[in-house]
Design a protein around this motif. Structure first.
Motif, short mmCIF file in Angstrom:
data_model
loop_
_atom_site.label_atom_id
_atom_site.label_comp_id
_atom_site.label_asym_id
_atom_site.label_seq_id
_atom_site.Cartn_x
_atom_site.Cartn_y
_atom_site.Cartn_z
N ARG A 120 17.80 0.22 14.15
CA ARG A 120 17.68 0.04 15.74
C ARG A 120 18.79 -1.59 15.57
NH1 ARG A 120 12.91 -3.92 17.25
NH2 ARG A 120 12.19 -2.58 18.77
N SER A 121 19.11 -2.29 14.61
CA SER A 121 20.28 -2.91 14.48
C SER A 121 21.56 -2.00 14.50
CB SER A 121 20.11 -3.72 12.96
OG SER A 121 18.51 -4.27 12.44
N LEU A 126 12.28 -10.50 38.27
CA LEU A 126 12.69 -9.63 37.22
C LEU A 126 12.76 -9.49 35.70
CD1 LEU A 126 16.45 -8.30 38.36
CD2 LEU A 126 13.90 -7.46 39.00
N THR A 127 11.56 -8.75 35.32
CA THR A 127 11.31 -9.43 34.05
C THR A 127 11.95 -8.18 32.80
OG1 THR A 127 9.39 -7.74 34.07
CG2 THR A 127 9.36 -10.20 34.60
N PHE A 128 12.95 -7.46 33.37
CA PHE A 128 13.00 -6.80 32.13
C PHE A 128 14.39 -7.27 31.93
CE2 PHE A 128 17.27 -5.29 35.35
CZ PHE A 128 16.10 -5.74 36.09
N LEU A 129 15.03 -8.93 31.78
CA LEU A 129 15.97 -9.28 31.94
C LEU A 129 16.45 -9.93 30.30
CD1 LEU A 129 17.63 -11.54 35.59
CD2 LEU A 129 18.42 -9.00 34.69
N LEU A 130 15.08 -10.40 30.06
CA LEU A 130 15.33 -11.37 29.21
C LEU A 130 13.68 -10.79 28.07
CD1 LEU A 130 16.14 -13.99 27.21
CD2 LEU A 130 14.84 -14.98 28.64
N TYR A 131 14.20 -11.13 26.76
CA TYR A 131 13.25 -10.38 26.11
C TYR A 131 13.18 -9.62 25.79
CZ TYR A 131 11.98 -14.95 25.59
OH TYR A 131 12.26 -16.85 25.99
N ASN A 132 14.74 -8.37 24.85
CA ASN A 132 14.52 -7.53 24.73
C ASN A 132 16.17 -6.67 24.26
OD1 ASN A 132 16.24 -7.21 27.34
ND2 ASN A 132 14.87 -6.24 28.57
N GLU A 133 16.29 -5.34 23.93
CA GLU A 133 17.51 -4.83 23.67
C GLU A 133 19.21 -5.34 24.52
OE1 GLU A 133 15.05 -3.18 23.85
OE2 GLU A 133 15.21 -1.55 22.30
N PRO A 170 18.76 -12.74 18.42
CA PRO A 170 17.71 -11.39 18.79
C PRO A 170 16.79 -12.13 18.41
CG PRO A 170 18.93 -11.07 16.38
CD PRO A 170 19.29 -11.72 17.51
N SER A 171 16.44 -13.22 18.21
CA SER A 171 15.27 -13.81 17.56
C SER A 171 14.76 -14.88 18.87
CB SER A 171 14.91 -14.90 16.40
OG SER A 171 16.11 -16.08 16.37
N LEU A 172 16.03 -15.53 19.13
CA LEU A 172 16.19 -15.98 20.52
C LEU A 172 15.88 -15.59 21.71
CD1 LEU A 172 18.30 -18.92 20.40
CD2 LEU A 172 15.63 -19.45 20.07
N VAL A 173 16.55 -14.38 22.17
CA VAL A 173 16.39 -13.63 23.19
C VAL A 173 15.77 -12.42 23.08
CG1 VAL A 173 18.42 -15.14 24.45
CG2 VAL A 173 19.35 -12.92 22.92
N GLY A 174 15.55 -11.52 21.93
CA GLY A 174 15.59 -10.52 21.96
C GLY A 174 14.02 -10.00 22.15
N GLY A 196 13.42 -6.56 20.42
CA GLY A 196 14.84 -6.99 20.54
C GLY A 196 15.00 -7.49 18.98
N LYS A 197 13.83 -7.31 17.67
CA LYS A 197 14.31 -7.96 16.48
C LYS A 197 14.91 -6.68 15.99
CE LYS A 197 11.49 -11.47 16.22
NZ LYS A 197 11.54 -11.70 17.50
N MET A 198 15.71 -7.56 15.03
CA MET A 198 16.44 -6.80 14.43
C MET A 198 16.78 -6.71 12.72
SD MET A 198 20.01 -7.36 15.83
CE MET A 198 21.18 -6.61 15.77
#
Ligand SMILES: Nc1ncnc2c1ncn2[C@@H]1O[C@H](COP(=O)(O)OP(=O)(O)OP(=O)(O)O)[C@@H](O)[C@H]1O
Ligand SMILES: [Mg+2]
Lengths: 369, 285
Positions: B69-70, B145-152, B227-231, B235-237
């Motif tokens: 994923r990274s 919209l919820t798909f904006l934040l906390y993802n890839e 990744p830890s703030l917005v992922g 979105g974790k790497m």
């Protein structure tokens, strides 16, 4: 060469802001001729050439190539190709791919492209160098690649911007002949820009002389040399001794003039200049003068003087002679027949000239000679 | 100047850099390798060399998943950034009048801290963030919209913004270096603007593009702040996992092993990419 005009430029002007780079250029080029635009640095030669190529739009005027008005036709659609001063060889491509570049734009079959490329390389004597890298070429080879790359397109007009200026003297002279032969065998119109008068004279059918954005005279090299239309042209092409003359008598074909030093002589009229009034500017080429220890008997006009400087050029010897009544020193060039320099500084000598070889440069301007 | 003093001068001039690299790259690397061969036994370190950590890391599906994923996220960041940077660099190099001013403007994001910029994106993309408020106010959407934040997507966007200047500069330099008469020659030989670009500009800037890609790809694979703030969890790497090993999990040997494996993977991908891209660049005729 045919009688058809391949390029017609009418009233072409180019201004950069308020700076007039080319003014009122009207010029017809014949199909199949080798034409040179000659002039000092900054006179607008390159600008004129780039307007034909389509890299620059004329501010005013019209460029017609092969009967088609070029207004609004982009450079990549024009029937011209250019050899750039820097050659502009694509550094990421080898010789063969450089030459094939334009053909690939035309969607020609691969085998046919290869055939034409190798033929073009043969033509410039680079046969078999297809896979040589662009950065592995000598200056002369780069020049030939640039030539092959443009000629393989079979342009109606080939434009060359100082194509030989980056080469050393020997190679330059060799290329002058080669390019002339190539041009004649292909029958393609060549338009070359140069500031080298010898290059222009050895290669061209006709030369256009430009000064400060203005086309001053267009003629065959020999005519340009023998009958320059004004003082600027006369001094830019070859060397010239200038002196004033007073008109004593004039007919349709000749002038009888009196000049300080040389006295009275009859000279041919120059068809390229305005009718002289009372005074006329006379020009004498250094090689038309005789220099001798005794007064030479067989000359129309003779004068006595003193040698100031001697310069040995190998194939000929140049003397600078001071003559009473003539403001500037007179330059004389003598072929080096017997490997001797006959006169030294301080020697008293006689100069002789035939009236026939003196050039009438028209009404004398107020400019000091 | 003779050759010996020339060499001496060269050595002297590069000494600070050599020292710096030696202390800050070679030494940590050796320590990292050493750690990866040891074992964590609760509070102690067992210093008998073993490959157990490697075995564990290579067989753990989570590690493989995060690593892939990274690399994919970084690859996406690289592609997006370079694709957006190229036109900007092209404009500055060939069209802009005030090049220096433009280059200065491009570096403006650097004037604030990286962390601050990541938080700014959080504010923009969040549930009650700028983007959602604006879209709601405009009546374009009925609920945030919820798909904006906390993802890839958020990770790619944030990283692309942060790294853009690093892509613009090398590409700018490579475009700037192209002799303008080459483009005129291409036009003269019948190419239109697009053809000249594809057949002359692009192949002559492959070096710049490759440099930009490496400059972005290599460090972003190891990024853990964004990744830890917005992922979120999607979105974790890999770097987040490494961070955990050195922190909460307190398993430095495994952390070191993961770091080395990440380095090797990145190095491998980078080398394959450089070879592939250069070959491709040379094939354009
Ligand atoms: N793009 C341009 N913008 C402004 N001025 C220009 C431009 N191109 C040329 N000029 C000016 O126009 C004049 C003629 O330039 P040009 O390049 O045609 O000269 P040239 O006769 O080819 O000279 P050279 O022998 O030195 O190459 C010069 O004074 C030049 O400074
Ligand atoms: Mg020029």
């Amino acid at each position: 060469m045919t009688e058809k005009n391949i390029i017609e430029m009418t009233g072409v002007q180019k201004r950069f802001g308020s700076f007039q780079a080319v003014s009122d250029l009207t010029l017809s080029l014949r199909e199949g001729e080798f034409f040179s635009l000659l002039g000092p640095s900054g006179c607008g030669k390159t600008t004129a050439l780039r307007m034909i190529a389509g890299f620059q739009e004329p501010t005013e005027g019209k460029v017609v190539i092969d009967g088609q008005d070029m207004d609004g036709i982009a450079a990549n659609k024009r029937p011209t190709n250019m050899v750039f001063q820097s050659y502009a060889i694509f550094p990421h491509l080898d010789v063969g791919d450089n030459v094939a570049y334009g053909l690939r734009n035309r969607g020609i079959a691969r085998a046919e492209i290869n055939r034409q490329v190798s033929e073009a390389l043969e033509m410039v004597e680079l046969g078999g160098l297809e896979r040589r890298g662009a950065n592995e070429l000598s200056g002369g080879q780069r020049q030939r690649v640039a030539l092959a790359r443009a000629l393989v397109m079979r342009p109606k007009v080939l434009l060359l911007d100082e194509p030989l200026s980056a080469l050393d003297k020997k190679l330059r002279e060799q290329m002058q002949f080669e390019m002339r032969h190539l041009q004649q065998s292909l029958g393609i119109t060549f338009v070359m820009v140069t500031h080298d008068q010898y290059e222009a004279m050895t290669m061209s059918d006709r030369i256009g002389v430009m000064f400060e954005g203005r086309l001053v005279q267009v003629d065959a090299p020999a005519t340009l040399y023998a009958s320059p239309s004004n003082r600027e042209v006369a001094s830019f092409i070859g060397e010239m001794n200038f002196m004033p003359g007073a008109v004593k008598e004039e007919t349709d074909t000749s002038l009888t003039v009196e000049s300080p030093g040389f006295g009275t002589m009859t000279i041919p009229r120059n068809p390229n200049v305005e009718t002289p009034g009372k005074s006329v500017l006379l020009g004498i080429r250094p090689e038309q003068l005789e220099i001798a220890k005794e007064q030479p008997p067989e000359y129309d006009a003779t004068v006595e003087g003193v040698v100031r400087d001697v310069a040995f050029y190998g194939e000929n010897v140049h003397y600078h002679v001071r003559v009473d009544g003539v403001d500037s020193r007179i330059a004389i060039s003598v072929p080096n027949y017997f490997h001797t320099v006959d006169h030294g500084p301080g020697d008293k000598v006689w100069l002789g000239v035939q009236g026939e070889s003196v050039i009438d440069l028209g009404q004398q301007s107020d400019k000091p000679i | 100047m003779n050759l010996r003093s020339e060499t001496a001068k060269g050595t002297a001039l590069s000494a600070p850099a050599t020292l710096y690299v030696g202390l800050l790259v070679a030494a940590p690397l050796i320590i990292l390798i050493a750690y990866s061969l040891w074992t964590q036994t609760y509070v102690d370190l067992d210093r008998t060399p073993t490959l157990a950590n490697y075995r564990e890391a290579l067989t753990d599906p989570l590690v493989r998943h995060l690593m892939i994923r990274s690399i994919l996220i970084s690859a996406a960041v690289t592609v997006v950034t370079v694709a957006l940077a190229y036109p900007i660099a092209y404009f500055i190099a060939l069209k802009a009048k005030k090049k220096t001013l433009w280059l200065l403007l491009i570096t403006i994001p650097f004037w604030s801290s990286y962390l601050l910029r990541v938080f700014a994106w959080k504010l923009i993309l969040g549930f009650n963030g700028v983007m959602n408020s604006a879209l709601l106010a405009l009546g374009l959407i009925d609920e945030p919209l919820t798909f904006l934040l906390y993802n890839e997507f958020a990770v790619v966007l944030t990283l692309a913004h942060a790294w853009a200047p690093f892509a613009i500069l090398p590409i700018f330099v490579s475009i700037q270096k192209i002799d303008p008469s080459l483009l005129e020659a291409a036009t003269d030989l019948g190419s239109n603007k697009l053809e000249s670009f594809l057949r002359v500009t692009l192949p002559l800037t492959t070096q710049g593009i490759i440099a930009a890609c490496l400059i972005i790809f290599i460090p972003t694979v190891g990024d853990y702040v964004t990744p830890s703030l917005v992922g979120g969890s999607d979105g974790k790497m890999i770097a987040n996992l490494i961070q955990v090993q050195f922190g909460a999990a307190n398993n430095w040997p495994l952390g070191a092993t993961l770091s080395l494996l990440a380095m090797l993977s990145v190095g491998f991908v980078a080398i394959v990419f450089v070879i592939g891209a250069s070959t491709l660049g040379r094939r354009i005729r």
